[in-house]
Write a protein that holds these residues in place. Sequence first.
Motif, PDB file in Angstrom:
ATOM      1  N   GLY A  57     142.257  75.699  60.139  1.00 37.09           N
ATOM      2  CA  GLY A  57     141.304  76.307  61.053  1.00 37.09           C
ATOM      3  C   GLY A  57     141.437  75.912  62.508  1.00 37.09           C
ATOM      4  O   GLY A  57     140.622  76.298  63.328  1.00 37.09           O
ATOM      5  N   GLY A  58     142.438  75.152  62.898  1.00 38.97           N
ATOM      6  CA  GLY A  58     142.581  74.684  64.277  1.00 38.97           C
ATOM      7  C   GLY A  58     143.375  75.612  65.157  1.00 38.97           C
ATOM      8  O   GLY A  58     144.222  75.173  65.926  1.00 38.97           O
ATOM      9  N   GLY A  59     143.106  76.891  65.088  1.00 38.40           N
ATOM     10  CA  GLY A  59     143.880  77.882  65.832  1.00 38.40           C
ATOM     11  C   GLY A  59     143.767  77.767  67.338  1.00 38.40           C
ATOM     12  O   GLY A  59     144.722  78.029  68.059  1.00 38.40           O
ATOM     13  N   TYR A  61     157.366  81.529  70.475  1.00 44.56           N
ATOM     14  CA  TYR A  61     155.978  81.705  70.900  1.00 44.56           C
ATOM     15  C   TYR A  61     155.355  82.897  70.172  1.00 44.56           C
ATOM     16  O   TYR A  61     154.248  82.800  69.651  1.00 44.56           O
ATOM     17  N   THR A  62     156.087  83.994  70.124  1.00 44.34           N
ATOM     18  CA  THR A  62     155.583  85.193  69.443  1.00 44.34           C
ATOM     19  C   THR A  62     155.323  84.909  67.968  1.00 44.34           C
ATOM     20  O   THR A  62     154.274  85.277  67.426  1.00 44.34           O
ATOM     21  N   ILE A  71     151.608  84.913  65.938  1.00 44.94           N
ATOM     22  CA  ILE A  71     151.368  85.673  64.703  1.00 44.94           C
ATOM     23  C   ILE A  71     150.850  84.757  63.596  1.00 44.94           C
ATOM     24  O   ILE A  71     149.858  85.072  62.923  1.00 44.94           O
ATOM     25  N   VAL A  72     151.480  83.615  63.412  1.00 46.65           N
ATOM     26  CA  VAL A  72     151.061  82.677  62.360  1.00 46.65           C
ATOM     27  C   VAL A  72     149.669  82.128  62.649  1.00 46.65           C
ATOM     28  O   VAL A  72     148.829  82.034  61.743  1.00 46.65           O
ATOM     29  N   ILE A  73     149.401  81.775  63.904  1.00 43.89           N
ATOM     30  CA  ILE A  73     148.082  81.252  64.272  1.00 43.89           C
ATOM     31  C   ILE A  73     147.008  82.300  64.006  1.00 43.89           C
ATOM     32  O   ILE A  73     145.944  81.994  63.453  1.00 43.89           O
ATOM     33  N   LEU A 111     142.517  84.146  60.652  1.00 42.68           N
ATOM     34  CA  LEU A 111     141.806  85.220  59.951  1.00 42.68           C
ATOM     35  C   LEU A 111     141.658  84.952  58.461  1.00 42.68           C
ATOM     36  O   LEU A 111     140.676  85.370  57.840  1.00 42.68           O
ATOM     37  N   VAL A 112     142.605  84.263  57.867  1.00 44.03           N
ATOM     38  CA  VAL A 112     142.604  84.038  56.419  1.00 44.03           C
ATOM     39  C   VAL A 112     141.757  82.826  56.022  1.00 44.03           C
ATOM     40  O   VAL A 112     141.207  82.785  54.926  1.00 44.03           O
ATOM     41  N   THR A 113     141.600  81.867  56.910  1.00 40.14           N
ATOM     42  CA  THR A 113     140.889  80.630  56.564  1.00 40.14           C
ATOM     43  C   THR A 113     139.443  80.849  56.108  1.00 40.14           C
ATOM     44  O   THR A 113     139.053  80.309  55.067  1.00 40.14           O
ATOM     45  N   PRO A 114     138.600  81.606  56.830  1.00 39.86           N
ATOM     46  CA  PRO A 114     137.206  81.757  56.364  1.00 39.86           C
ATOM     47  C   PRO A 114     137.062  82.336  54.953  1.00 39.86           C
ATOM     48  O   PRO A 114     136.293  81.788  54.147  1.00 39.86           O
TER      49      PRO A 114
END
Length: 69
Positions: A11-13, A34-35, A39-41, A46-49
């Motif tokens: 969750g530390g995006g 960086y790109t 995308i991964v961040i 979005l998936v963590t919650p």
Amino acid sequence: MKGGIICLFAGGGEVALILAAMGLESGLLPTQYYTAMIIVITLTTLVTPPLLKMFFGTRNEQVDRSLSM
């Protein structure tokens, strides 16, 4: 429960975005990395919650479980 603990670390995006931007600006991080990082961040943010909800449930479910014991 292990999966839920691992989800907490994803969750530390915000911090990752700041560090990625700093790396790009300083020239330490190439644009293609960086790109990929953005995308991964974004995906992990979005998936963590939903994953946390799946592993730990809602607060009401936790209260109900503790009251029934």
